[in-house]
Each structure stands twice: as C-alpha cells, then as structure tokens.
Motif scaffolding. Structure first.
Motif, PDB file in Angstrom:
ATOM      1  N   LYS A  68      -0.120   0.505  -6.769  1.00 48.07           N
ATOM      2  CA  LYS A  68       0.600   1.063  -5.903  1.00 48.07           C
ATOM      3  C   LYS A  68       1.951   0.305  -5.610  1.00 48.07           C
ATOM      4  CE  LYS A  68      -2.684   3.324  -3.003  1.00 48.07           C
ATOM      5  NZ  LYS A  68      -3.718   3.369  -1.802  1.00 48.07           N
ATOM      6  N   ARG A  70       5.592  -0.230  -3.221  1.00 48.35           N
ATOM      7  CA  ARG A  70       5.573  -0.724  -1.834  1.00 48.35           C
ATOM      8  C   ARG A  70       5.591   0.530  -0.875  1.00 48.35           C
ATOM      9  NH1 ARG A  70      11.348  -1.135  -0.941  1.00 48.35           N
ATOM     10  NH2 ARG A  70      12.329  -0.541  -2.972  1.00 48.35           N
ATOM     11  N   GLY A  72       3.298   2.840  -1.295  1.00 46.86           N
ATOM     12  CA  GLY A  72       1.964   3.358  -1.233  1.00 46.86           C
ATOM     13  C   GLY A  72       1.750   4.349  -2.482  1.00 46.86           C
ATOM     14  N   GLN A 116      -8.219   5.570  -6.323  1.00 43.81           N
ATOM     15  CA  GLN A 116      -7.488   4.325  -5.919  1.00 43.81           C
ATOM     16  C   GLN A 116      -7.031   3.258  -6.924  1.00 43.81           C
ATOM     17  OE1 GLN A 116      -6.012   3.785  -2.866  1.00 43.81           O
ATOM     18  NE2 GLN A 116      -6.574   5.967  -2.630  1.00 43.81           N
TER      19      GLN A 116
END
Ligand code: SAH
Length: 414
Positions: A68, A70, A72, A116
């Motif tokens: 990810k 910065r 996100g 994720q």
C-alpha cells in the motif's frame, strides 16, 4: 540509436534494477567489454560482446511486490536497491509489456476483491508478490500469486475476472510464503487454473517451466548464448556430455542430438522433474537428469570411473565449488564450457582451473541483461598441461575465506 536510449525511466535511481539507464546502448556494451577484458583478459582471448538489436522489454519473467502506498492505495513495484523498502513501479523499459499489463490488472483487481497486501512488519495481510512468466515463442503465460496463506477468497471469480481481461493467461498458481524472508517464493504451490506450468521453445526444443524453475529471462540472447556453447563444445556425436547446474535441462537437451549421451545434474527437484519431462516431450532418449549437488555428483561419477568428454557448467552467480572443479579436472574432459553470470567468481574459478592445468582458450561475453550492469560470459577451457588434478594448488587467503563464507551460507540461486 536504440529505443530505450531516448526513453526515460520514472524510477531510475530508485529501483534496484537498471544501473545503466540513460547510457546509450553502444556505450553500455563498451563498458561491459572493458570490465570483462580487465577481469578476464589475462586468462584468454576475450571476443567482442554480443549485444541485442532491440535491448528493451526482454525480461520474460516479471516480479512485483504488492504493497500500500502512503495514501492506502494498493500498488506494486520492486524493492529499492539493497533494501526491503518497496518502490512503486508503473512501467519498466526492460520487462515484457504483456507481463507488466497483467500485473497492473492484478493490482486493480486486488482493490476490488479487497485483498490486503501483506505487511512484513506486522505479519498481516494476504497478497505478497505477483510473478508473471511468458513463453517468448509459445505466448503461454503463468501467473503466480504469492500469498501468506493457502486460501484466496473468491478464487473462482478472481480467476474468471483476470482471464476475461487477459485470455492469454494459461495457468494460475498460488504459492504460499508465510515466512519472514527475502525469498519471493515459498515451497508450497497450488494450481488454481490450467496445468501449473508453461511451455516455451528454445533452440528447437520445447521446455516445461514450473513456477520456481530457473529459466533464462532473456530468451533472444539465450539462443545466442547456447549457440556459443554448442560452438565451443564441438560435439561429433561420440561424446558423453555433463550438463552441470542444468536447471530444466535447456542446454543439455538442445545439444543432445549432437552427443552420444547427456547427463544433467541440478539441485532444484522441480527443475529436475521438468528436465525429465522435457526430454520425454522432445523424444530425446539419450539424456538423463539427476537431483543433487553438482560437485558431489561429479565426484561420485569420477570415482565410479565415468568420465564425461565434455563438461558444460552454468553455476549460480557465486560460481562453482572446489569439489566440482577438482572432480572436473580429474575427469579430464576434452573441453569444459563454463557459462557464468558472475565475472568475479568466474575469475576466481578460472584461476583454480588454470592452476590445475585447464586454461581458458576463449571468453565470449553475451549481453543477457541490457541496462543493468550484469554480464554473462562463456569460456572455453582446455587442458594444457598434464599436472595432476590433485596437485597442491596455491590458494590465496581470499579464496579460503570465500569458501568458508559460502559453506556457512549454504546453497544459493542465480
Ligand atoms: N543451465 C540452466 C540453469 C542455470 S542457473 C539454464 O541455462 O537455464 C543455475 C542453476 O544451478 C539453477 O537451476 C540452480 O538451481 C542450480 N544450482 C545451484 N546450486 C547448485 C548445486 N550446488 N548443484 C547443482 N545445481 C545447483
């Protein structure tokens, strides 16, 4: 002027990949030639380096780490040189364009499937890396999703969505890597689409490539390299050839038609089983492949009175072992063809061979990795003196240290 000379790389100096970005290709070749002449010129004649006509997008194996940024957002890229800090990459001048597009699709699908990225520090998350390999001639494409666990939620829908955008994908594999390690691949593979391997054609033979098998990343120059190996080996059909550090058997199998027998040895079990199937697939009956350390294997061969007439060796960047070199000299082959991607270790090994009576007759650099500083070379060694193989060799302190370090570290890959 070559294509990439004019193009700018957005991550030049940040990604650990190309240190020759911005240098005209002819100049890169000249630098590499100079390096090899300086390092190896004392051992034998260095021929002019063989470069590529189009030195771009040659890498048919593309790997990205998923992370990810910065904000996100799920992105992908590589690690900054000598670190574990990921750098976003949205385009690369040396990687295969289709492989890159597939990776970009996967990262946008990861966003919609809410996968994720794995966080190394926290040990949380699912998706670690994506590896894509494409057969240069076959066009077959393998996607390896490196996960921290065995399950990919919504797997069937993900496969369907990915293949709808990229019907060229012929196999998809989940590789599980749940260790804290800098190695990309773990040891467990699970195929979720297709046969679990791709095939490609090289020097007229078809090869099966598994996720973790070594396969040269620049197919165009690989044929050039193997052509030089064939020229140096000068087979007449009567020879037993040892293909040491054989990977999936590419060199040995491409030469089998010109030899009496080919024996291959390789440490990676999956690569050996690929080599065995490759021999079958190509109807080659005079080649056998064995799993093991090349040095221990050759020592045993020699003890059993089996002496290859020609040895082809293609060790990892760290070079060969004393056990292998000693046994190779004891086997007393007519020719040793040494393929190397590590000029420093080649220098060290040529020095040992020289002290044991095998001298480099010719050294041919081949540019397998344009825009990077890596240099592949191939040396032809022949016996020039009858000094005994087990004669005491002068080994300087550096060498002793080197072997101690290498022993402590264990095996390594190219
Ligand atoms: N000749 C092949 C592979 C070269 S890469 C080709 O051109 O495709 C080097 C290979 O050596 C890798 O497949 C690696 O798994 C293997 N290897 C590394 N250490 C080894 C050892 N000690 N004994 C045998 N094989 C080894």
């Amino acid at each position: 002027m070559q294509m990439a000379d004019n193009k700018k790389c957005a991550v030049a100096g940040k990604c650990g990949g190309c240190s020759y970005t911005g240098i005209p290709y002819e100049e890169q070749l000249a630098k590499k030639q100079k390096t090899i002449e300086k390092l190896l010129g004392g051992f034998g004649k260095v021929r002019p380096i063989i470069g590529m006509d189009f030195p771009c997008n040659y890498r048919n194996k593309v790997h990205h780490v998923i992370f990810k940024d910065r904000h996100g957002e799920i992105v992908s890229g590589c690690y900054a040189a000598n670190t574990h800090v990921p750098v976003r990459v949205d385009g690369c001048l040396i990687e295969d364009e289709i492989c890159q597009k597939i990776i970009f699709t996967i990262r946008s699908l990861a966003r919609s499937f809410k996968y994720q990225p794995y966080d190394e520090d926290l040990g949380r998350g699912l998706l670690r890396h994506v590896l894509v390999r494409r057969g240069f001639k076959s066009g077959e494409v393998m996607v390896v999703l490196v996960l921290s666990g065995k399950e990919l939620p919504g797997k069937a829908a993900f496969v369907k969505a990915l293949r709808a955008i990229h019907p060229e994908i012929t196999t998809i594999i989940i590789n599980v890597n749940n260790r804290k390690t800098s190695m990309v691949l773990g040891s467990y593979n699970r195929t979720i689409y297709g046969p679990g391997f791709i095939k490609d054609t090289l020097c007229g033979c078809t090869f099966r490539i598994s996720p973790d098998s070594f396969y040269q990343v620049n197919p165009v120059q690989t044929e050039v390299l193997y052509g030089v190996a064939a020229e140096y080996a000068q087979l007449t059909g009567e020879e037993t050839v040892l293909d040491a550090y054989c990977g999936i058997g590419t060199i040995g199998l491409s030469l089998a038609g010109k030899a009496k027998r080919v024996i291959g040895v390789e440490l990676n079990e999956n690569a050996v089983s690929d080599a065995v199937s490759n021999a079958k697939e190509n109807g080659i009956k005079n080649a056998g492949f064995f799993k093991g350390d090349a040095g221990a294997f050759l020592e045993r061969m020699v003890k059993n009175g089996e002496r290859p007439d020609v040895i082809i060796m293609d060790p990892p960047r760290s070079g060969s072992s004393r056990q292998f070199i000693n046994s190779a000299v004891k086997a007393s082959p007519k020719k040793i063809v040494y393929i190397s991607c590590g000029p420093e270790s080649l220098k060290r090994d040529l020095q040992i061979f020289k002290s044991l009576g095998y001298r480099a007759q010719m050294i041919q650099p081949v540019d397998m990795f344009p825009f990077t500083e890596h240099i592949e070379s191939i040396a032809l060694l022949e016996r020039v003196s009858n000094r005994k193989a087990d004669a005491k060799v002068h080994i300087d302190v550096d060498l002793e240290d080197y072997y101690r370090i290498k022993d402590a570290q264990g095996k390594d890959g190219k």
